[in-house]
Structures are given as structure tokens and as C-alpha cells.
Scaffold this motif. Sequence first.
Motif, PDB file in Angstrom:
ATOM      1  N   HIS A  77       0.903  -1.244  -0.033  1.00  0.00           N
ATOM      2  CA  HIS A  77       0.063  -0.050   0.033  1.00  0.00           C
ATOM      3  C   HIS A  77       0.816   1.226  -0.023  1.00  0.00           C
ATOM      4  O   HIS A  77       0.480   2.308  -0.529  1.00  0.00           O
ATOM      5  CB  HIS A  77      -0.682  -0.030   1.411  1.00  0.00           C
ATOM      6  CG  HIS A  77      -2.039   0.904   1.161  1.00  0.00           C
ATOM      7  ND1 HIS A  77      -1.766   2.436   1.585  1.00  0.00           N
ATOM      8  CD2 HIS A  77      -3.286   1.019   0.715  1.00  0.00           C
ATOM      9  CE1 HIS A  77      -3.041   2.931   1.456  1.00  0.00           C
ATOM     10  NE2 HIS A  77      -3.816   2.062   0.903  1.00  0.00           N
ATOM     11  N   ARG A  78       1.997   1.230   0.918  1.00  0.00           N
ATOM     12  CA  ARG A  78       2.789   2.295   0.826  1.00  0.00           C
ATOM     13  C   ARG A  78       3.689   2.524  -0.537  1.00  0.00           C
ATOM     14  O   ARG A  78       3.809   3.843  -1.075  1.00  0.00           O
ATOM     15  CB  ARG A  78       3.915   2.386   1.959  1.00  0.00           C
ATOM     16  CG  ARG A  78       4.818   3.323   1.907  1.00  0.00           C
ATOM     17  CD  ARG A  78       5.767   2.943   3.263  1.00  0.00           C
ATOM     18  NE  ARG A  78       6.784   4.192   3.316  1.00  0.00           N
ATOM     19  CZ  ARG A  78       6.871   5.043   4.007  1.00  0.00           C
ATOM     20  NH1 ARG A  78       5.648   5.445   4.326  1.00  0.00           N
ATOM     21  NH2 ARG A  78       7.697   6.104   4.078  1.00  0.00           N
ATOM     22  N   PHE A  79       4.225   1.459  -1.157  1.00  0.00           N
ATOM     23  CA  PHE A  79       5.064   1.656  -2.285  1.00  0.00           C
ATOM     24  C   PHE A  79       4.352   1.558  -3.634  1.00  0.00           C
ATOM     25  O   PHE A  79       4.874   1.975  -4.728  1.00  0.00           O
ATOM     26  CB  PHE A  79       6.346   0.782  -2.141  1.00  0.00           C
ATOM     27  CG  PHE A  79       7.301   1.228  -0.869  1.00  0.00           C
ATOM     28  CD1 PHE A  79       8.001   2.082  -0.957  1.00  0.00           C
ATOM     29  CD2 PHE A  79       7.215   0.387   0.038  1.00  0.00           C
ATOM     30  CE1 PHE A  79       8.602   2.639  -0.091  1.00  0.00           C
ATOM     31  CE2 PHE A  79       8.052   0.781   1.243  1.00  0.00           C
ATOM     32  CZ  PHE A  79       8.744   1.902   1.205  1.00  0.00           C
ATOM     33  N   GLY A  80       2.994   0.838  -3.576  1.00  0.00           N
ATOM     34  CA  GLY A  80       2.484   0.535  -4.879  1.00  0.00           C
ATOM     35  C   GLY A  80       3.277  -0.417  -6.032  1.00  0.00           C
ATOM     36  O   GLY A  80       4.036  -1.035  -5.363  1.00  0.00           O
ATOM     37  N   MET A  81       2.654  -0.271  -7.083  1.00  0.00           N
ATOM     38  CA  MET A  81       3.215  -1.028  -8.070  1.00  0.00           C
ATOM     39  C   MET A  81       4.657  -1.007  -8.413  1.00  0.00           C
ATOM     40  O   MET A  81       5.464  -2.041  -8.766  1.00  0.00           O
ATOM     41  CB  MET A  81       2.279  -1.248  -9.419  1.00  0.00           C
ATOM     42  CG  MET A  81       0.965  -1.786  -9.173  1.00  0.00           C
ATOM     43  SD  MET A  81       0.728  -3.261  -8.478  1.00  0.00           S
ATOM     44  CE  MET A  81       1.475  -4.322  -9.511  1.00  0.00           C
ATOM     45  N   SER A  82       5.262  -0.032  -8.153  1.00  0.00           N
ATOM     46  CA  SER A  82       6.692   0.548  -8.314  1.00  0.00           C
ATOM     47  C   SER A  82       7.560  -0.725  -7.426  1.00  0.00           C
ATOM     48  O   SER A  82       8.510  -0.949  -7.746  1.00  0.00           O
ATOM     49  CB  SER A  82       7.018   1.667  -8.218  1.00  0.00           C
ATOM     50  OG  SER A  82       6.659   2.047  -6.791  1.00  0.00           O
ATOM     51  N   LEU A  83       6.900  -1.015  -6.467  1.00  0.00           N
ATOM     52  CA  LEU A  83       7.608  -1.993  -5.517  1.00  0.00           C
ATOM     53  C   LEU A  83       7.954  -3.424  -6.108  1.00  0.00           C
ATOM     54  O   LEU A  83       9.244  -3.586  -6.079  1.00  0.00           O
ATOM     55  CB  LEU A  83       6.866  -2.520  -4.150  1.00  0.00           C
ATOM     56  CG  LEU A  83       7.144  -3.584  -3.533  1.00  0.00           C
ATOM     57  CD1 LEU A  83       8.468  -3.292  -2.820  1.00  0.00           C
ATOM     58  CD2 LEU A  83       6.102  -3.919  -2.482  1.00  0.00           C
ATOM     59  N   LEU A  87      11.741  -4.929  -7.241  1.00  0.00           N
ATOM     60  CA  LEU A  87      12.103  -6.355  -6.828  1.00  0.00           C
ATOM     61  C   LEU A  87      12.150  -7.151  -8.079  1.00  0.00           C
ATOM     62  O   LEU A  87      12.960  -8.280  -7.920  1.00  0.00           O
ATOM     63  CB  LEU A  87      10.709  -7.054  -5.947  1.00  0.00           C
ATOM     64  CG  LEU A  87      10.587  -6.405  -4.645  1.00  0.00           C
ATOM     65  CD1 LEU A  87       9.179  -6.994  -3.871  1.00  0.00           C
ATOM     66  CD2 LEU A  87      11.631  -6.954  -3.679  1.00  0.00           C
ATOM     67  N   GLY A  88      11.613  -7.025  -9.231  1.00  0.00           N
ATOM     68  CA  GLY A  88      11.677  -7.881 -10.462  1.00  0.00           C
ATOM     69  C   GLY A  88      13.158  -7.693 -10.890  1.00  0.00           C
ATOM     70  O   GLY A  88      13.772  -8.687 -11.290  1.00  0.00           O
ATOM     71  N   LYS A  89      13.733  -6.422 -10.540  1.00  0.00           N
ATOM     72  CA  LYS A  89      15.065  -6.269 -11.006  1.00  0.00           C
ATOM     73  C   LYS A  89      16.118  -7.054 -10.281  1.00  0.00           C
ATOM     74  O   LYS A  89      17.206  -7.466 -10.693  1.00  0.00           O
ATOM     75  CB  LYS A  89      15.490  -4.803 -10.977  1.00  0.00           C
ATOM     76  CG  LYS A  89      14.801  -4.206 -12.040  1.00  0.00           C
ATOM     77  CD  LYS A  89      15.233  -2.618 -12.009  1.00  0.00           C
ATOM     78  CE  LYS A  89      14.190  -1.661 -13.282  1.00  0.00           C
ATOM     79  NZ  LYS A  89      14.580  -0.268 -13.076  1.00  0.00           N
ATOM     80  N   ARG A  90      15.824  -7.011  -8.787  1.00  0.00           N
ATOM     81  CA  ARG A  90      16.666  -7.731  -7.894  1.00  0.00           C
ATOM     82  C   ARG A  90      16.464  -9.429  -7.895  1.00  0.00           C
ATOM     83  O   ARG A  90      17.356 -10.168  -7.622  1.00  0.00           O
ATOM     84  CB  ARG A  90      16.489  -7.337  -6.637  1.00  0.00           C
ATOM     85  CG  ARG A  90      17.115  -5.701  -6.460  1.00  0.00           C
ATOM     86  CD  ARG A  90      17.195  -5.368  -5.089  1.00  0.00           C
ATOM     87  NE  ARG A  90      18.196  -5.840  -4.462  1.00  0.00           N
ATOM     88  CZ  ARG A  90      18.529  -5.592  -3.142  1.00  0.00           C
ATOM     89  NH1 ARG A  90      17.598  -4.480  -2.403  1.00  0.00           N
ATOM     90  NH2 ARG A  90      19.347  -6.237  -2.635  1.00  0.00           N
ATOM     91  N   PHE A  91      15.274  -9.689  -8.181  1.00  0.00           N
ATOM     92  CA  PHE A  91      14.926 -11.157  -8.133  1.00  0.00           C
ATOM     93  C   PHE A  91      13.970 -11.613  -9.065  1.00  0.00           C
ATOM     94  O   PHE A  91      12.896 -11.750  -8.785  1.00  0.00           O
ATOM     95  CB  PHE A  91      14.222 -11.449  -6.620  1.00  0.00           C
ATOM     96  CG  PHE A  91      14.865 -10.807  -5.380  1.00  0.00           C
ATOM     97  CD1 PHE A  91      15.983 -11.550  -4.891  1.00  0.00           C
ATOM     98  CD2 PHE A  91      14.330  -9.612  -4.687  1.00  0.00           C
ATOM     99  CE1 PHE A  91      16.542 -11.070  -3.831  1.00  0.00           C
ATOM    100  CE2 PHE A  91      15.114  -9.247  -3.569  1.00  0.00           C
ATOM    101  CZ  PHE A  91      16.244  -9.912  -3.128  1.00  0.00           C
ATOM    102  N   PRO A  92      14.439 -11.607 -10.167  1.00  0.00           N
ATOM    103  CA  PRO A  92      13.774 -11.805 -11.326  1.00  0.00           C
ATOM    104  C   PRO A  92      13.091 -13.344 -11.537  1.00  0.00           C
ATOM    105  O   PRO A  92      12.082 -13.480 -12.081  1.00  0.00           O
ATOM    106  CB  PRO A  92      14.648 -11.825 -12.542  1.00  0.00           C
ATOM    107  CG  PRO A  92      16.151 -11.867 -11.870  1.00  0.00           C
ATOM    108  CD  PRO A  92      15.893 -11.284 -10.672  1.00  0.00           C
ATOM    109  N   LYS A  93      13.674 -14.248 -10.881  1.00  0.00           N
ATOM    110  CA  LYS A  93      13.040 -15.584 -10.656  1.00  0.00           C
ATOM    111  C   LYS A  93      11.999 -15.576  -9.872  1.00  0.00           C
ATOM    112  O   LYS A  93      11.055 -16.568 -10.082  1.00  0.00           O
ATOM    113  CB  LYS A  93      14.222 -16.503 -10.247  1.00  0.00           C
ATOM    114  CG  LYS A  93      15.188 -16.611 -11.163  1.00  0.00           C
ATOM    115  CD  LYS A  93      16.163 -17.959 -10.368  1.00  0.00           C
ATOM    116  CE  LYS A  93      17.410 -18.054 -11.426  1.00  0.00           C
ATOM    117  NZ  LYS A  93      18.297 -18.967 -10.868  1.00  0.00           N
ATOM    118  N   HIS A  94      11.563 -14.931  -8.897  1.00  0.00           N
ATOM    119  CA  HIS A  94      10.539 -14.800  -8.292  1.00  0.00           C
ATOM    120  C   HIS A  94       9.612 -13.554  -8.198  1.00  0.00           C
ATOM    121  O   HIS A  94       8.178 -13.735  -8.123  1.00  0.00           O
ATOM    122  CB  HIS A  94      10.895 -14.788  -6.766  1.00  0.00           C
ATOM    123  CG  HIS A  94      11.658 -15.740  -6.344  1.00  0.00           C
ATOM    124  ND1 HIS A  94      11.420 -17.091  -6.247  1.00  0.00           N
ATOM    125  CD2 HIS A  94      13.310 -15.989  -5.834  1.00  0.00           C
ATOM    126  CE1 HIS A  94      12.256 -18.211  -5.783  1.00  0.00           C
ATOM    127  NE2 HIS A  94      13.395 -17.364  -5.435  1.00  0.00           N
TER     128      HIS A  94
END
Length: 220
Positions: A77-83, A87-94
Motif C-alpha cells: 500500500h505504501r510503495f504501490g506497483m513500483s515495489l 523487486l523484479g530487477k533484484r529477484f527476477p526468478k520470483h
Amino acid sequence: MSLGALLESIPPLAVYVVVGVVIGAESLGIPLPGEIVLVSAALLSSRHSLDISPAGVGAAATLGAVIGDSIGYSIGHRFGMSLFERLGKRFPKHFGPGHVALAKGLFTRWGVWAVFFGRFVALLRIFAGPLAGALRMRYLRFLAANASGGLVWAGGTTAVVYYAGIAAERWLSRFSWIALVVAVVIGVGFTILVRERTSQLIAELEAEHDWDTLRGRVQE
């Protein structure tokens, strides 16, 4: 030290804490084997030589699920979809664009039911809290679905494994440890099957949409 003596040396409180922490962390969005931990703990509770309560296991799992999802909801809720983009850039497998797009599609289609039934699906167990918050789902609706889903999942899984363990102990007697090994193997196999199915769905999404389109869906 025999396996039986080793198991008997484990404090029941430690089992409850591990169950609650692992499931809570998984609900928060950290990819941990919550289901395998729950199944293993529930099976341990079926051994009368151990002082582990199935009710305690179920309660710890439920609390972990509700608290973890609620914290995840607050973060989303705080960070929205940008979160999820970060995360996708750091943990693309998950948290790759395909994972997020698939989870978001399920939320868009099923709404609050995605939270309830998400407790039974590995992908949604990780995404449910943060994604519900990012999509601005009303918290009371989220909490109701989250708590009821967590209770059914944790209580149901614990009860089924507990009574299966009792039945196995009657049949296997001195070799009841085999049931623990079998349960863990089944849990791992089920987790692998779910992940493979998830990967197939993501691959289908990627075949229909290019990466830019997927990123656009994640950010919407």
C-alpha cells in the motif's frame, strides 16, 4: 543419537516459532517453503512421544499467515506497483514481470477470492499481501479473506497431516520416521509441480505479450 531422541529434544515452542516465522516471512513476500514446514510440523505433532500440539501448530501457522500478509499489505500500500518493478530487477526468478502480471491478472479476475484461495497457491501466497495493498484493496475485506483463508489452509493442512501421521504410526510402529520423510518428499514434489505450472503460465503470457507490455501491466 537416534532420530527419535533427536526429535524428542526439540522444544515444542521452537517448532511453533519456526512455523510462524517461516510462514509469516513467506506471506510477507519472501519465497520460503512454508507449506513444507507446516506439513513437517503437523506430522511431528502426530507423534505422541513428542509434546507438540497440533492446535499449537495450526495456531502458529494461522498467526504467521495473517501477520505476514498484513505487513506485506502495508508495504504494498505504501510503495504501490513500483515495489514489484524494483523487486523484479533484484529477484527476477520470483518477482519478474511475468510473475507479477499473472498474479495481477488473477487478482483482477477474482478480487478478494484471490486472497482467500491464494493461501493454497504458492505464487499467490507470496504476492497476496503486497499486491492487495498495491492495488488498494480495502483492508477490512483483505483482512477477512486473509484470516479465513489462513485459518482454513493452516487448520485443514494440520488436521489432515496429523491424522495421517497417527494412522501411519499405527501401521509403521517403530518406523514412523519414514512417514516424515515421505511427507517432506511429497511436499517438495508438490511445490516443484506448482512452480512448473506457474512457469508454464508465465511463458504463455510472455508469448502473447512482449516485455514492454508486461512491464506496462505491472505498473498500471
